[in-house]
Design a protein around this motif. Structure first.
Motif, PDB file in Angstrom:
ATOM      1  N   VAL A   1       0.843  -1.204   0.000  1.00 15.22           N
ATOM      2  CA  VAL A   1       0.000   0.000   0.000  1.00 15.22           C
ATOM      3  C   VAL A   1       0.871   1.244   0.000  1.00 15.22           C
ATOM      4  N   ARG A   2       1.896   1.220   0.822  1.00 13.61           N
ATOM      5  CA  ARG A   2       2.817   2.362   0.889  1.00 13.61           C
ATOM      6  C   ARG A   2       3.455   2.632  -0.485  1.00 13.61           C
TER       7      ARG A   2
ATOM      8  N   LEU B   1     -10.892   9.696  -7.557  1.00 13.20           N
ATOM      9  CA  LEU B   1     -10.963   8.311  -7.070  1.00 13.20           C
ATOM     10  C   LEU B   1     -11.053   8.344  -5.549  1.00 13.20           C
ATOM     11  N   ALA B   2     -11.877   7.501  -4.971  1.00 16.83           N
ATOM     12  CA  ALA B   2     -11.966   7.385  -3.516  1.00 16.83           C
ATOM     13  C   ALA B   2     -12.012   5.915  -3.133  1.00 16.83           C
ATOM     14  N   ILE B   3     -11.350   5.582  -2.024  1.00 20.06           N
ATOM     15  CA  ILE B   3     -11.363   4.218  -1.500  1.00 20.06           C
ATOM     16  C   ILE B   3     -11.678   4.283  -0.011  1.00 20.06           C
TER      17      ILE B   3
ATOM     18  N   THR C   1     -12.918  -3.878  -3.947  1.00 21.81           N
ATOM     19  CA  THR C   1     -11.586  -4.463  -4.042  1.00 21.81           C
ATOM     20  C   THR C   1     -11.386  -5.489  -2.930  1.00 21.81           C
ATOM     21  N   GLY C   2     -10.162  -5.943  -2.731  1.00 18.48           N
ATOM     22  CA  GLY C   2      -9.869  -6.897  -1.669  1.00 18.48           C
ATOM     23  C   GLY C   2      -9.970  -6.253  -0.293  1.00 18.48           C
ATOM     24  N   THR C   3      -9.845  -7.056   0.729  1.00 22.49           N
ATOM     25  CA  THR C   3      -9.951  -6.564   2.099  1.00 22.49           C
ATOM     26  C   THR C   3      -8.670  -5.857   2.523  1.00 22.49           C
ATOM     27  N   ILE C   4      -8.712  -5.249   3.692  1.00 24.05           N
ATOM     28  CA  ILE C   4      -7.519  -4.610   4.255  1.00 24.05           C
ATOM     29  C   ILE C   4      -6.412  -5.641   4.452  1.00 24.05           C
TER      30      ILE C   4
ATOM     31  N   GLY D   1      -6.114  -4.477  -0.364  1.00 20.89           N
ATOM     32  CA  GLY D   1      -7.054  -4.121  -1.428  1.00 20.89           C
ATOM     33  C   GLY D   1      -6.832  -2.744  -2.007  1.00 20.89           C
ATOM     34  N   ALA D   2      -6.433  -1.770  -1.183  1.00 18.66           N
ATOM     35  CA  ALA D   2      -6.196  -0.416  -1.691  1.00 18.66           C
ATOM     36  C   ALA D   2      -5.033  -0.410  -2.677  1.00 18.66           C
ATOM     37  N   ALA D   3      -4.009  -1.208  -2.402  1.00 17.39           N
ATOM     38  CA  ALA D   3      -2.868  -1.296  -3.316  1.00 17.39           C
ATOM     39  C   ALA D   3      -3.304  -1.855  -4.657  1.00 17.39           C
ATOM     40  N   ASP D   4      -4.192  -2.841  -4.656  1.00 14.30           N
ATOM     41  CA  ASP D   4      -4.661  -3.431  -5.908  1.00 14.30           C
ATOM     42  C   ASP D   4      -5.330  -2.372  -6.780  1.00 14.30           C
ATOM     43  N   VAL D   5      -6.099  -1.473  -6.155  1.00 11.65           N
ATOM     44  CA  VAL D   5      -6.768  -0.417  -6.933  1.00 11.65           C
ATOM     45  C   VAL D   5      -5.735   0.540  -7.510  1.00 11.65           C
TER      46      VAL D   5
END
Length: 267
Positions: A31-32, A213-215, A249-252, A256-260
């Motif tokens: 994610v980072r 974009l928002a997650i 997306t995927g879970t924490i 999942g945020a990285a996948d987006v």
């Protein structure tokens, strides 16, 4: 609608349950890296969180975010990451809200944000629930000054029990949501939501509404997900949040945020 070559210019990211596990400050490496790449491509990355400013600054420093604005307390506090100053501060009078909550939620504990310092508290929170300095006060002192963020935890109860106790209840002058993991209510000034404040920031930045974009994962993210040209809910988000999004997306736990972000800013 986004196109195959679309890339967002304004990215709003919730913190808890989206880029960090609930109540933690550590960001997963994937994610980072994805956030760093987005910033490197010139995107405005905006942390948009229900956390207080005190609870947000560690994450900002960890990510090294500069030349951007952080929206804390669900948008009631805007913090400039370069000058490290509050540039917008919205508050509300909690007296009328507390008059209703205290009667409906017996045994609940309350916190009122003191921006950049900590919280006034009425009742005792479990250790680790709130960031910063805590000063316990009686009810009269608690409601004496406006605050950007009122929180309430109903100890020994579930989110569903809290929602049932507050069904059809209005809190004068406030906008409020209940967390999906704890019997935890967060209230802020009426009209102040993540979505509304992001729209004001978008206009200020001169970014097209089509380039957003928002997650997020929580009930306080619903307006934000609806605001964005592409709103993405985390995989563990409750159904009402996922239904408000354009995609899931995927879970924490699966980054999942990285996948987006990887879709638009690949390594």
């Amino acid at each position: 609608m986004t196109t195959p070559d679309w890339r967002p210019r304004l990215i709003a990211l919730d913190i808890d349950g989206t880029i960090a596990r609930m109540g933690e400050n550590e960001i997963a490496p994937a994610v980072r890296s994805a956030i760093t790449r987005a910033v490197g491509h010139g995107a405005h990355v905006v942390l948009s969180t229900g956390r207080s400013l005190t609870g947000t600054r560690t994450v900002v420093e960890s990510l090294g975010l500069r030349n951007t604005t952080v929206l804390c307390s669900n948008g009631a506090i805007w913090w400039d990451t370069t000058t490290k100053t509050v540039v917008k501060h919205s508050t509300f009078d909690t007296r009328a809200a507390m008059d209703r909550l205290v009667g409906l939620l017996p045994g609940a504990v309350y916190g009122a944000e003191l921006t950049g310092v900590g919280n006034l508290v009425h009742g005792r929170f479990p250790d680790g629930d709130l960031w910063g300095h805590l000063r316990e006060v009686d009810l009269e002192e608690f409601v004496a000054e406006p605050t950007p963020r009122l929180v309430c935890r109903w100890l020994g109860h579930t989110p569903e029990e809290m929602a049932l106790a507050l069904v059809d209840v209005e809190l004068p002058g406030a906008h409020w949501t209940i967390d999906h993991t704890l019997a935890w209510l967060t209230a802020g000034p009426a009209g102040v939501t993540k979505g509304a404040e992001l729209e004001a920031l978008r206009v200020r930045l001169g970014v097209s509404a089509d380039d957003t974009l928002a997650i997020g994962d929580g009930s306080n993210d619903v307006e934000m997900l609806r605001w964005a040209a592409l709103g993405v809910a985390m995989g563990q988000a409750p159904a009402v949040v996922q239904e408000s999004a354009d995609a899931v997306t995927g879970t924490i736990f699966e980054d999942g945020a990285a996948d987006v972000l990887d879709r638009f800013f690949p390594a």
